[in-house]
Design an enzyme around this catalytic site. Structure first.
Site, mmCIF file in Angstrom:
data_model
loop_
_atom_site.group_PDB
_atom_site.id
_atom_site.type_symbol
_atom_site.label_atom_id
_atom_site.label_comp_id
_atom_site.label_asym_id
_atom_site.label_seq_id
_atom_site.Cartn_x
_atom_site.Cartn_y
_atom_site.Cartn_z
ATOM 1 N N ASP A 1 11.565 117.261 158.061
ATOM 2 C CA ASP A 1 12.387 116.328 157.286
ATOM 3 C C ASP A 1 13.686 117.044 156.876
ATOM 4 O O ASP A 1 14.694 116.975 157.568
ATOM 5 C CB ASP A 1 11.576 115.869 156.076
ATOM 6 C CG ASP A 1 12.263 114.771 155.287
ATOM 7 O OD1 ASP A 1 13.463 114.569 155.479
ATOM 8 O OD2 ASP A 1 11.584 114.122 154.465
ATOM 9 N N PHE B 1 10.528 107.011 154.534
ATOM 10 C CA PHE B 1 9.256 107.678 154.228
ATOM 11 C C PHE B 1 8.159 107.177 155.183
ATOM 12 O O PHE B 1 7.995 105.981 155.370
ATOM 13 C CB PHE B 1 8.882 107.378 152.775
ATOM 14 C CG PHE B 1 7.604 108.029 152.341
ATOM 15 C CD1 PHE B 1 7.546 109.397 152.110
ATOM 16 C CD2 PHE B 1 6.454 107.281 152.175
ATOM 17 C CE1 PHE B 1 6.362 110.007 151.712
ATOM 18 C CE2 PHE B 1 5.264 107.876 151.776
ATOM 19 C CZ PHE B 1 5.217 109.241 151.545
ATOM 20 N N ASP C 1 0.586 111.806 154.493
ATOM 21 C CA ASP C 1 -0.017 111.145 153.337
ATOM 22 C C ASP C 1 0.957 110.315 152.511
ATOM 23 O O ASP C 1 2.170 110.492 152.571
ATOM 24 C CB ASP C 1 -0.636 112.191 152.405
ATOM 25 C CG ASP C 1 0.434 113.023 151.694
ATOM 26 O OD1 ASP C 1 1.265 113.656 152.373
ATOM 27 O OD2 ASP C 1 0.461 113.002 150.446
ATOM 28 N N GLU D 1 3.801 121.366 163.402
ATOM 29 C CA GLU D 1 4.152 120.578 162.208
ATOM 30 C C GLU D 1 3.908 119.100 162.478
ATOM 31 O O GLU D 1 4.027 118.651 163.624
ATOM 32 C CB GLU D 1 5.637 120.766 161.871
ATOM 33 C CG GLU D 1 5.935 121.893 160.907
ATOM 34 C CD GLU D 1 5.568 121.567 159.459
ATOM 35 O OE1 GLU D 1 4.760 120.640 159.229
ATOM 36 O OE2 GLU D 1 6.073 122.243 158.557
ATOM 37 N N ASP D 2 3.588 118.358 161.438
ATOM 38 C CA ASP D 2 3.516 116.901 161.587
ATOM 39 C C ASP D 2 4.903 116.286 161.515
ATOM 40 O O ASP D 2 5.236 115.382 162.263
ATOM 41 C CB ASP D 2 2.589 116.284 160.522
ATOM 42 C CG ASP D 2 2.951 116.722 159.112
ATOM 43 O OD1 ASP D 2 3.557 117.792 158.949
ATOM 44 O OD2 ASP D 2 2.634 115.994 158.164
ATOM 45 N N LYS E 1 13.036 114.055 161.651
ATOM 46 C CA LYS E 1 14.172 113.310 161.115
ATOM 47 C C LYS E 1 15.446 114.063 161.502
ATOM 48 O O LYS E 1 15.380 115.164 162.027
ATOM 49 C CB LYS E 1 14.048 113.174 159.595
ATOM 50 C CG LYS E 1 12.848 112.310 159.195
ATOM 51 C CD LYS E 1 12.826 112.024 157.715
ATOM 52 C CE LYS E 1 11.600 111.206 157.343
ATOM 53 N NZ LYS E 1 11.502 110.975 155.891
ATOM 54 N N ARG F 1 -4.068 109.595 155.240
ATOM 55 C CA ARG F 1 -3.822 110.519 156.350
ATOM 56 C C ARG F 1 -4.581 110.089 157.608
ATOM 57 O O ARG F 1 -4.236 110.483 158.713
ATOM 58 C CB ARG F 1 -4.227 111.947 155.977
ATOM 59 C CG ARG F 1 -3.373 112.579 154.881
ATOM 60 C CD ARG F 1 -3.731 114.051 154.733
ATOM 61 N NE ARG F 1 -3.219 114.643 153.510
ATOM 62 C CZ ARG F 1 -2.026 115.226 153.394
ATOM 63 N NH1 ARG F 1 -1.227 115.294 154.421
ATOM 64 N NH2 ARG F 1 -1.645 115.762 152.249
HETATM 65 C C1 PRP Z 1 5.266 118.016 154.700
HETATM 66 C C2 PRP Z 1 5.093 118.275 156.196
HETATM 67 C C3 PRP Z 1 5.960 119.458 156.468
HETATM 68 C C4 PRP Z 1 7.039 119.344 155.414
HETATM 69 C C5 PRP Z 1 8.303 118.846 156.030
HETATM 70 O O1 PRP Z 1 4.345 118.789 154.002
HETATM 71 O O2 PRP Z 1 3.761 118.516 156.531
HETATM 72 O O3 PRP Z 1 5.253 120.670 156.335
HETATM 73 O O4 PRP Z 1 6.591 118.420 154.409
HETATM 74 O O5 PRP Z 1 9.326 118.652 155.091
HETATM 75 P P1 PRP Z 1 10.655 119.525 155.075
HETATM 76 O O6 PRP Z 1 11.206 119.563 156.487
HETATM 77 O O7 PRP Z 1 11.543 118.736 154.140
HETATM 78 O O8 PRP Z 1 10.345 120.881 154.550
HETATM 79 P P2 PRP Z 1 3.882 118.482 152.486
HETATM 80 O O9 PRP Z 1 4.550 119.440 151.555
HETATM 81 O O10 PRP Z 1 4.061 117.023 152.201
HETATM 82 O O11 PRP Z 1 2.359 118.874 152.519
HETATM 83 P P3 PRP Z 1 1.172 118.211 153.363
HETATM 84 O O12 PRP Z 1 1.385 118.611 154.806
HETATM 85 O O13 PRP Z 1 -0.038 118.820 152.783
HETATM 86 O O14 PRP Z 1 1.235 116.717 153.187
#
Ligand code: PRP
Length: 187
Positions: free
Chosen positions: A111, A160, A167, A107-108, A139, A173
């Site tokens: 949150d 954020f 993104d 995962e990146d 986080k 990105r």
């Molecule tokens: C982001 C990120 C994680 C997720 C984390 O994805 O890549 O997968 O949100 O948030 P959470 O812990 O609150 O679930 P996003 O839906 O923004 O898609 P993306 O990776 O394509 O930007």
């Protein structure tokens, strides 16, 4: 520390660098070394969570000294918003047969933890031998989420963040370092 101003929809967003390219590079090397030790003699399937993880995953796998396979899954929880939508939807499933295999989910950012919980449950249904999660950024989350995550690049505050795969309304990105949103105002 670098600053970045983004004009969008008649608003001016001020971002400030919080993790530099050099810091990211150093930490990814350390994580690669640790995973190589932990998975010595194993051949994990490394599953990148699209879109955000693509840069972190590309750097991570080049720092591994073990054999591995890669696969991808695409989910969405944020869409174009600055905060989680509260539900996760599956956009593209994995293609590998993960039954009996060691899985590393990349995962990146974690949150709310909703995505990680969803992925863990979904992948568990196919009876892999093990599942571990690595995230570049984390986080503060509740204990039930914390216990699902084995490797963390950086613990960050709740603001954020963008860059290094993350993104802002699908753009930026490609930034080489991580920035957080300091303020925004009508322009
Ligand atoms: C982001 C990120 C994680 C997720 C984390 O994805 O890549 O997968 O949100 O948030 P959470 O812990 O609150 O679930 P996003 O839906 O923004 O898609 P993306 O990776 O394509 O930007």
């Amino acid at each position: 520390m670098g600053k970045l101003t983004i004009e969008r929809d008649n608003k001016s967003y001020l971002f400030e660098e919080i993790i530099s390219e050099a810091e990211l590079c150093k930490r990814v090397k350390e994580l690669g070394k640790q995973i190589s030790i932990d998975y010595e003699g194993k051949v994990p399937i490394i599953i990148g969570v699209l879109n955000g993880s693509f840069l972190f995953m590309a750097d991570l796998i080049r720092n591994l000294n073990i054999e591995f396979e890669v696969d991808f899954i695409k989910i969405s929880s944020y869409g174009d918003d600055l905060k989680t939508s509260g539900s996760v939807s599956l956009i593209k499933d994995t293609s590998a047969n993960i039954t009996g295999r060691d899985i590393i989910v990349v995962e990146d950012i974690v949150d709310s933890g909703l995505s990680v919980k969803y992925l863990y449950k979904k992948l568990s249904n196919n009876n892999p031998k093990s599942i571990n999660v690595i995230t570049c950024l984390k986080k503060k989350t509740k204990k039930d989420v914390d216990q699902l995550i084995k490797y963390i690049g950086f613990n960050i505050s709740s603001s954020f963040v963008i860059g290094y795969g993350l993104d802002f309304k699908q753009k930026y990105r490609g930034l080489s370092s991580i920035y957080n949103l300091k303020s925004h105002m009508e322009s």
